[in-house]
Motif scaffolding. Sequence first.
Motif, PDB file in Angstrom:
ATOM      1  N   TRP A  68     -34.648 -16.441 -21.303  1.00 50.30           N
ATOM      2  CA  TRP A  68     -33.392 -17.449 -21.094  1.00 50.30           C
ATOM      3  C   TRP A  68     -33.951 -18.351 -20.007  1.00 50.30           C
ATOM      4  N   LEU A  69     -34.757 -18.001 -18.940  1.00 46.85           N
ATOM      5  CA  LEU A  69     -35.140 -18.817 -18.078  1.00 46.85           C
ATOM      6  C   LEU A  69     -36.090 -19.870 -18.691  1.00 46.85           C
ATOM      7  N   GLY A  70     -37.038 -19.585 -19.556  1.00 47.74           N
ATOM      8  CA  GLY A  70     -37.745 -20.465 -20.349  1.00 47.74           C
ATOM      9  C   GLY A  70     -37.077 -21.452 -21.177  1.00 47.74           C
ATOM     10  N   GLU A  71     -35.841 -21.009 -21.640  1.00 45.95           N
ATOM     11  CA  GLU A  71     -35.014 -22.080 -22.344  1.00 45.95           C
ATOM     12  C   GLU A  71     -34.402 -22.902 -21.483  1.00 45.95           C
ATOM     13  N   GLY A  72     -34.476 -23.065 -20.160  1.00 47.44           N
ATOM     14  CA  GLY A  72     -33.753 -23.932 -19.203  1.00 47.44           C
ATOM     15  C   GLY A  72     -32.459 -23.297 -18.618  1.00 47.44           C
ATOM     16  N   ASN A  73     -32.126 -21.960 -18.910  1.00 41.94           N
ATOM     17  CA  ASN A  73     -31.070 -21.544 -18.221  1.00 41.94           C
ATOM     18  C   ASN A  73     -31.093 -20.440 -16.973  1.00 41.94           C
ATOM     19  N   ASP A  74     -30.131 -20.243 -16.497  1.00 42.58           N
ATOM     20  CA  ASP A  74     -30.161 -19.312 -15.329  1.00 42.58           C
ATOM     21  C   ASP A  74     -29.832 -18.022 -15.617  1.00 42.58           C
ATOM     22  N   PRO A  75     -30.624 -16.844 -15.541  1.00 40.30           N
ATOM     23  CA  PRO A  75     -30.259 -15.552 -15.921  1.00 40.30           C
ATOM     24  C   PRO A  75     -29.587 -14.895 -14.646  1.00 40.30           C
ATOM     25  N   GLY A  76     -29.367 -15.312 -13.918  1.00 40.07           N
ATOM     26  CA  GLY A  76     -28.652 -14.613 -12.765  1.00 40.07           C
ATOM     27  C   GLY A  76     -28.984 -13.193 -12.311  1.00 40.07           C
ATOM     28  N   GLN A  77     -28.302 -12.442 -12.151  1.00 39.47           N
ATOM     29  CA  GLN A  77     -28.656 -10.933 -11.818  1.00 39.47           C
ATOM     30  C   GLN A  77     -28.309 -10.014 -13.160  1.00 39.47           C
TER      31      GLN A  77
ATOM     32  N   ARG B 251     -33.658  -9.952 -25.615  1.00 35.23           N
ATOM     33  CA  ARG B 251     -33.814 -10.432 -26.837  1.00 35.23           C
ATOM     34  C   ARG B 251     -33.046  -9.933 -27.904  1.00 35.23           C
ATOM     35  N   ALA B 252     -32.354 -10.561 -28.861  1.00 34.60           N
ATOM     36  CA  ALA B 252     -31.644 -10.093 -29.825  1.00 34.60           C
ATOM     37  C   ALA B 252     -31.625 -11.150 -31.070  1.00 34.60           C
ATOM     38  N   ASP B 253     -32.781 -10.885 -31.765  1.00 36.61           N
ATOM     39  CA  ASP B 253     -33.455 -11.812 -32.865  1.00 36.61           C
ATOM     40  C   ASP B 253     -32.790 -11.582 -34.231  1.00 36.61           C
ATOM     41  N   PRO B 254     -32.326 -12.468 -34.463  1.00 36.03           N
ATOM     42  CA  PRO B 254     -31.549 -12.235 -36.227  1.00 36.03           C
ATOM     43  C   PRO B 254     -32.990 -11.996 -36.998  1.00 36.03           C
ATOM     44  N   VAL B 255     -32.668 -10.974 -37.946  1.00 35.88           N
ATOM     45  CA  VAL B 255     -33.715 -10.428 -38.875  1.00 35.88           C
ATOM     46  C   VAL B 255     -33.183 -10.238 -40.334  1.00 35.88           C
TER      47      VAL B 255
ATOM     48  N   ALA C 240     -36.873 -14.074 -38.101  1.00 37.97           N
ATOM     49  CA  ALA C 240     -36.094 -15.478 -38.386  1.00 37.97           C
ATOM     50  C   ALA C 240     -36.916 -16.350 -38.681  1.00 37.97           C
ATOM     51  N   SER C 241     -38.448 -16.455 -38.805  1.00 38.32           N
ATOM     52  CA  SER C 241     -39.071 -17.655 -39.226  1.00 38.32           C
ATOM     53  C   SER C 241     -38.964 -17.761 -40.762  1.00 38.32           C
ATOM     54  N   THR C 242     -38.525 -16.323 -41.455  1.00 37.54           N
ATOM     55  CA  THR C 242     -38.486 -16.678 -42.901  1.00 37.54           C
ATOM     56  C   THR C 242     -36.995 -16.863 -43.358  1.00 37.54           C
ATOM     57  N   LEU C 243     -35.909 -17.064 -42.549  1.00 36.47           N
ATOM     58  CA  LEU C 243     -34.660 -17.092 -42.867  1.00 36.47           C
ATOM     59  C   LEU C 243     -34.223 -18.718 -43.074  1.00 36.47           C
ATOM     60  N   GLY C 244     -34.766 -19.729 -42.240  1.00 32.42           N
ATOM     61  CA  GLY C 244     -34.188 -21.061 -42.494  1.00 32.42           C
ATOM     62  C   GLY C 244     -32.997 -21.027 -41.811  1.00 32.42           C
ATOM     63  N   LEU C 245     -32.555 -20.456 -40.735  1.00 32.07           N
ATOM     64  CA  LEU C 245     -31.374 -20.489 -40.179  1.00 32.07           C
ATOM     65  C   LEU C 245     -30.840 -21.862 -39.511  1.00 32.07           C
TER      66      LEU C 245
ATOM     67  N   PRO D  63     -29.473 -20.265 -28.018  1.00 30.70           N
ATOM     68  CA  PRO D  63     -29.841 -21.529 -27.560  1.00 30.70           C
ATOM     69  C   PRO D  63     -30.515 -22.334 -28.892  1.00 30.70           C
ATOM     70  N   VAL D  64     -31.253 -21.626 -29.739  1.00 30.20           N
ATOM     71  CA  VAL D  64     -32.062 -22.176 -30.974  1.00 30.20           C
ATOM     72  C   VAL D  64     -31.699 -21.255 -31.891  1.00 30.20           C
ATOM     73  N   PRO D  65     -31.873 -21.609 -33.328  1.00 28.51           N
ATOM     74  CA  PRO D  65     -31.062 -20.931 -34.173  1.00 28.51           C
ATOM     75  C   PRO D  65     -32.091 -19.614 -34.427  1.00 28.51           C
ATOM     76  N   THR D  66     -33.243 -19.625 -34.038  1.00 26.98           N
ATOM     77  CA  THR D  66     -34.214 -18.465 -34.229  1.00 26.98           C
ATOM     78  C   THR D  66     -34.523 -17.500 -33.076  1.00 26.98           C
ATOM     79  N   ARG D  67     -33.827 -18.094 -32.095  1.00 27.41           N
ATOM     80  CA  ARG D  67     -33.950 -16.905 -30.752  1.00 27.41           C
ATOM     81  C   ARG D  67     -32.485 -16.829 -30.217  1.00 27.41           C
ATOM     82  N   TRP D  68     -32.366 -15.504 -30.147  1.00 23.03           N
ATOM     83  CA  TRP D  68     -30.816 -15.112 -29.653  1.00 23.03           C
ATOM     84  C   TRP D  68     -31.456 -14.264 -28.478  1.00 23.03           C
ATOM     85  N   TYR D  69     -30.094 -14.250 -27.758  1.00 25.59           N
ATOM     86  CA  TYR D  69     -30.301 -13.668 -26.374  1.00 25.59           C
ATOM     87  C   TYR D  69     -28.767 -12.976 -25.989  1.00 25.59           C
ATOM     88  N   LEU D  70     -29.031 -11.396 -25.417  1.00 22.40           N
ATOM     89  CA  LEU D  70     -27.677 -10.766 -25.242  1.00 22.40           C
ATOM     90  C   LEU D  70     -27.690 -10.469 -23.968  1.00 22.40           C
TER      91      LEU D  70
END
Length: 340
Positions: A74-83, A88-92, A106-111, A137-144
């Motif tokens: 989440w930090l690497g995507e340019g966001n603040d994780p806070g406390q 990672r909650a990847d769509p599969v 998700a690389s096989t899904l074409g989301l 933040p992007v279709p292939t990478r989800w965060y919870l």
Amino acid sequence: MAGAQLHLLIPGLRGPLPPDAREADCLRPRRPALERLFAQARTEQLPRRHLFGQLQRLFGLPTDAELPAGALGWLGEGNDPGQAVWLRADPVHLRPDNEQMLLFDASTLGLTADEAASLVERCNELLREDGLTLHAPVPTRWYLRSEAPVRLQTVPTATVAGRYFRDRLPTGGDAGRWLALMTELQMLLHLAPENERRADAGRPTVNGIWLWGAGCLPTSVAADWDTVVADEPIARGLARLAGAQLQAVPGQADTLPTTGRCLVVLTALADALQAGDLDGWGAALDMLEQQWLVPLLGCLRSGQLASLTVETTGQRLRLRRADLRRFWRRPKPLPHYLEF
């Protein structure tokens, strides 16, 4: 590049490749720079770890603990994780096979972005009841995001993609609750109109979410990289936490820093292997040869580069200028150095 110490992290460089790949067309061409690296470098065997385990070690995080991949990504995507706690909650896509389930990442899904946003909002209707929020933040990478602590031991999606996963489900003190939640999300996604449309169009459905990398953002890391060159979000998050200069991966090596300690993370080879794309792996190998290793060995030979280290799964290769004069270590064809 006078004085620069360059460290390339390249998972998938040596494979492993399928046993029948020894005679594959992509292994027929000679790749002199890569063969010379393998032949003349000083080799050190390392514990076999996936990319994220290698990053843990390179940034001084304990490798026997859960990597907080959610917060770092989440930090690497340019966001603040806070406390908060992040996962990672990847769509599969989950597919039954021989009384078990196979997982496809998700690389096989074409989301599309619209599909991801719609599915995430549908999931959040369920998750809000438990104080959880899903983001894409992007279709292939989800965060919870979770405000409450999470006690889980997990494995990255990449380590289960294309495989049976029953023996790799999350474990730990909170596993029962989170496994039940994963099942609820599967049921919700199965009935989602977005998936009905995908099925009607002959496309794989998004019928599961793989949870991994639970934790809060670490307060610090023990690393002295001056520059990190990476596109992978966890690597970028680690770089931000370390206070290193951060750059996107260029198409070739001539734009790399000329001084200091620089880590470069190249994932194209591992991505191709994970997708089962041997020709894509060969094409990525050709790019590594021509755009990276040929110019870098030239810089090392001329003294513009102080040292070159190439690290892949289970092995580290170190080269200094003097090593290039080890003429008695004659390069062999590339398959000699690969894993099958």
